[in-house]
Design an enzyme around this catalytic site. Sequence first.
Site, PDB file in Angstrom:
ATOM      1  N   GLU A  43       5.799  -3.487   5.872  1.00 39.34           N
ATOM      2  CA  GLU A  43       6.057  -3.335   4.432  1.00 39.34           C
ATOM      3  C   GLU A  43       6.861  -2.063   4.151  1.00 39.34           C
ATOM      4  O   GLU A  43       6.585  -1.002   4.712  1.00 39.34           O
ATOM      5  CB  GLU A  43       4.710  -3.268   3.708  1.00 39.34           C
ATOM      6  CG  GLU A  43       4.777  -3.050   2.205  1.00 39.34           C
ATOM      7  CD  GLU A  43       3.397  -2.950   1.575  1.00 39.34           C
ATOM      8  OE1 GLU A  43       3.314  -2.924   0.342  1.00 39.34           O
ATOM      9  OE2 GLU A  43       2.397  -2.885   2.328  1.00 39.34           O
ATOM     10  N   LYS A 111       6.648  -8.013  -4.422  1.00 43.99           N
ATOM     11  CA  LYS A 111       5.187  -7.973  -4.351  1.00 43.99           C
ATOM     12  C   LYS A 111       4.569  -8.133  -5.741  1.00 43.99           C
ATOM     13  O   LYS A 111       4.888  -7.399  -6.677  1.00 43.99           O
ATOM     14  CB  LYS A 111       4.749  -6.644  -3.724  1.00 43.99           C
ATOM     15  CG  LYS A 111       3.261  -6.544  -3.417  1.00 43.99           C
ATOM     16  CD  LYS A 111       2.981  -5.240  -2.664  1.00 43.99           C
ATOM     17  CE  LYS A 111       1.528  -5.140  -2.219  1.00 43.99           C
ATOM     18  NZ  LYS A 111       1.291  -3.890  -1.445  1.00 43.99           N
ATOM     19  N   CYS A 144       1.413  -7.528   2.086  1.00 37.91           N
ATOM     20  CA  CYS A 144       0.183  -6.747   2.199  1.00 37.91           C
ATOM     21  C   CYS A 144      -0.942  -7.263   1.299  1.00 37.91           C
ATOM     22  O   CYS A 144      -1.507  -8.313   1.549  1.00 37.91           O
ATOM     23  CB  CYS A 144       0.490  -5.270   1.927  1.00 37.91           C
ATOM     24  SG  CYS A 144      -0.772  -4.117   2.531  1.00 37.91           S
TER      25      CYS A 144
END
Length: 254
Positions: A43, A111, A144
């Site tokens: 990430e 994200k 994540c």
Amino acid sequence: MSFPIALWQGPSPDGSDEAAFAALDAALRAAAAMGAITLVAPEVFLPGYNQPDIPAHAQLRGGPWHQRLAALAQSHGCGIVIGYAERDGERIYNSAIALDAAGREIGHYRKVQLFGPREKSIYAPGDAVSVFDLGGIRAALLICYDIEFAPLVRSLAEMGADLILVPTANPEPNTHVSRLVVPAHAINHGVTIVYANYCGTEGDIAYCGASVIAAPDAAVLAAAGPGPALLVADIDRQPDPALMQTQLIDYRPI
């Protein structure tokens, strides 16, 4: 038919583009030599997840980072999935892209589930999923913390995703995510999950490593320890029919 997927776990480049691309060059070369379709990296690997001034580093989608990544993928004949800090006007996103072996962008994702006050102070949340074709397999991107949200994983499964590629920056002591959460979501939603973490330290964060590739029957196809690792697993295997779940069919809302 085999379908090898590579996962690279390594230290943060600490804001150095040259360190980042040297590491990626070596990892892609090795992954390609083992026949991998694509390589999944951590990430915000560009410029590094825990760098002090992310907005100053962030780049536009399709900018210099993308061009160098595309050239690497094309040079080695291996795709890449990687997280980066994306600038879009005044907004910064925690983003990931998927490039194919010809260097073409086939997936882009921002994200959705931002983690903790630091991420929420830097990034705007994404508002869309990304599902795309990867060599004939329906694939998707998450980043994540996203993978810990069952409704998000479920939505991808309902859209036909068979493979979820997840750049991550998971710190100590959270090894339960790769040991328990990722395999549980893989079996509960009938997907393969590739979860690529950092190792080592970056500023005040100590990463726990423990990257993993989990199959739809929760089998762990490959797992890393706490140090640098390049994992390659053939995800074209027949899951144990006795372990395959049917929640997507059986769920009855009340």
